[in-house]
Design a protein around this motif. Sequence first.
Motif, PDB file in Angstrom:
ATOM      1  N   UNK B  36       0.392  -1.160  -0.275  1.00  0.00           N
ATOM      2  CA  UNK B  36       0.219   0.048  -0.030  1.00  0.00           C
ATOM      3  C   UNK B  36       0.808   1.061  -0.128  1.00  0.00           C
ATOM      4  N   UNK B  37       0.534   2.145  -1.175  1.00  0.00           N
ATOM      5  CA  UNK B  37       1.748   3.194  -0.936  1.00  0.00           C
ATOM      6  C   UNK B  37       0.399   4.175  -0.473  1.00  0.00           C
ATOM      7  N   UNK B  47      -2.602   7.251  11.026  1.00  0.00           N
ATOM      8  CA  UNK B  47      -3.732   5.936  10.026  1.00  0.00           C
ATOM      9  C   UNK B  47      -3.101   4.919   9.862  1.00  0.00           C
ATOM     10  N   UNK B  48      -1.868   5.544   9.083  1.00  0.00           N
ATOM     11  CA  UNK B  48      -0.882   3.872   8.484  1.00  0.00           C
ATOM     12  C   UNK B  48      -0.948   2.987   9.788  1.00  0.00           C
ATOM     13  N   UNK B  66       4.930   5.549   2.640  1.00  0.00           N
ATOM     14  CA  UNK B  66       4.369   7.116   2.537  1.00  0.00           C
ATOM     15  C   UNK B  66       5.016   7.858   1.502  1.00  0.00           C
ATOM     16  N   UNK B  67       4.503   8.817   1.209  1.00  0.00           N
ATOM     17  CA  UNK B  67       4.270   9.878   0.242  1.00  0.00           C
ATOM     18  C   UNK B  67       5.686  10.726   1.306  1.00  0.00           C
ATOM     19  N   UNK B  68       6.373  11.629   0.646  1.00  0.00           N
ATOM     20  CA  UNK B  68       7.158  12.935   1.753  1.00  0.00           C
ATOM     21  C   UNK B  68       6.112  13.587   1.591  1.00  0.00           C
ATOM     22  N   UNK B  69       6.144  13.841   2.847  1.00  0.00           N
ATOM     23  CA  UNK B  69       5.360  15.332   4.003  1.00  0.00           C
ATOM     24  C   UNK B  69       4.605  16.136   2.478  1.00  0.00           C
ATOM     25  N   UNK B 217      -7.579  11.046  18.111  1.00  0.00           N
ATOM     26  CA  UNK B 217      -8.342   9.940  17.871  1.00  0.00           C
ATOM     27  C   UNK B 217      -9.616   9.441  17.677  1.00  0.00           C
ATOM     28  N   UNK B 218      -9.695  10.260  15.882  1.00  0.00           N
ATOM     29  CA  UNK B 218     -10.253   9.553  15.221  1.00  0.00           C
ATOM     30  C   UNK B 218      -9.750   9.281  13.997  1.00  0.00           C
ATOM     31  N   UNK B 219      -8.214   8.687  14.221  1.00  0.00           N
ATOM     32  CA  UNK B 219      -7.682   8.303  13.054  1.00  0.00           C
ATOM     33  C   UNK B 219      -7.995   6.924  13.135  1.00  0.00           C
TER      34      UNK B 219
END
Lengths: 81, 593
Positions: B36-37, B47-48, B66-69, B217-219
């Motif tokens: 997964x990207x 989230x990840x 993960x993409x860079x910020x 906490x929503x993540x």
Amino acid sequence: MSREEVIAKVTNVFRDIFDDNNLTINDKTTANDIEGWDSLTHITLISTIAEEFGINFDMSDVVKFENVGDMIDSIMGKLCK
Amino acid sequence: MKELEHPYKSEYVISKKKQIKRLLLEEKNNFTNIKIAILAGSTVNEVKDCLDLFLLNNGIKADFYMSEYNRFYEDAVFENSELEEFAPDIVYIFTSFRNISNDVDMSMNEEEINHRLILEYDKYKNIWQNISDKYKSIIIQNNFEYPNFRILGNKDISDSHGFSNYLMRLNEKFYEYARNNSNFYICDLNYIAANFGLNKWHSEKLYALYKIPCDVMAMPDIAFNVANIIKSIYGKNKKALALDLDNTLWGGVISEDGIDGIKIGPETAEGEIYLSFQKYLKKIKDLGIILNVVSKNDESVALNGIDNTDGVLKQDDFVSIKANWDTKADNINALSKELNLGADSFVFVDDNPMERDIVAKNVNGVGIIDESLPERYINAIDKSGYFEITNFVKEDLDKSKKYKENINREKEISKFVDYKDYLMSLDMKAIVKPFESKYYERVSQLSNKSNQFNLTTKRYTIENIKSIAENDEYITLYGKLLDKFGDNGIVSLAIGKINDDELDLELFLMSCRVLKRDMEYLMLDEIVNACKKRNINRIVARYLKTEKNAMVKNLLSDFGFDKLNENENGDSEWELKDLVNYKAKCKCIKVES
């Protein structure tokens, strides 16, 4: 809640997050002292502690934390209100 | 793991991440591995991490990129050797309202606003098309949540100068793309934020400090939803419900209250609630979920209650009704055998917590709805994610009918002494052809759902199927089986890669609904025919052992293959030589051309 009780509760959070049942912290503990305490883990720590105590850390608090002692002081301050 | 089922505690999931992951990896060992990207417009590591856990809980082990910020656009659209090398199966684009510039001002007219909307949308469309072209992966895209303030108050939603209005119009364009593109799924961030509570969701502090798009906490909620989409794509949905009757489908106990005393229907408030639940279940049935009853009652009493009261679910809506005095765990296991569905495909609903506890302990992997109040059942099932829909094909509409036809077939067997006579009496016909584009979705769905009668358990997305079907170096076959009781639909798949004069059979599976009809032999006959036409004289095949496919351990031996080798995991390699002298094995199914 006394300072000792707060430290005990915060210690439990640290132990969960770092998955280490033997972890101990004190007022002088900083991110340099615990392996894996990076900026991302820091966010998890602050959020979990806030949720655990039912408080909200203000932006001004968070930027000033230099060690665990500062964090505990902030928690004590909010619990007393 | 119960702690990762809905309703999970977000604080628990986040703080005990490491321990939970350790336990999940110890608990299971047969994972579907995917890549997964995550291309994000904000800081979403939490989230990840949670997505990782929810996926593991569903038997999926993910490798992440993960993409860079905030480089989600660049990473997707420009040359990206790292992402190319990673070769993602799924690309999750995490954007949120924070990524949309709120620069529509009151001086602009409709045309200018519309123009901005189109420019903004085109940016995203460009991302999706680049990803589609380069990586051929599945795309999951967040829609936009409501913003953290409404400059135009209540008019923010209706006036085209309102930011809320702009975001909703953008969302609608995203949905249109989703409707027209089969490998593209929306993650409904808007719903997740609303459900979490918009006030709690938005945090200026977190965004300013760390570029975190919402309350931490929503993540887990976001991750849970994305995990549900992914596990649905990979065929890990639950497939059936096992429903109690008394105080679950109606109020009261039918053996005591009688058909006049139980509460079901519009006459009482209590009855209304149970009726709502029945109506909800009827709607789920339309998605292809099988409804069954598991009740401690005499059968005649139970059937009387179902058919002669004001409920909307009648006998016909259920595939199997187990009303007896056996334990519910035994009944669910019996259902599992009867319907040829794994016991872990079931979700058990019962108002009695003791019954739920016993079933949880005795039926491995079964889903449990942990509620005792009828007004809470719908929400609990709805939020559980057990039946998340990603690919819906026409065949799903009358799934119940197909399962019931199967039970009729089983009943016929008792009329025959010789099993072969029974098979001939079914008057079976099959259509066996190379994959056709109208069936790509169904073929992909079948490859993702079949676990038991499956030699290699290789999974294929719709995109995979399309490229293989269009590639001359592959032989593909689907098998559709009909008989005098009905049409079973597409029930078997075979995919083989041609290497010179040899076929490498990389996929061979069959739906458990058509076991013991010799359909697998027909498929083999047709594979050999297809090989002969291309001058192929040898087929190699593999059995890759999993927890679920023990039933095909000796299939290749039954097919007449010779075993070449076997390793310590139980995997084996086989060959079938001298195809010119192959004799057809299936005598009881007629192939229609």
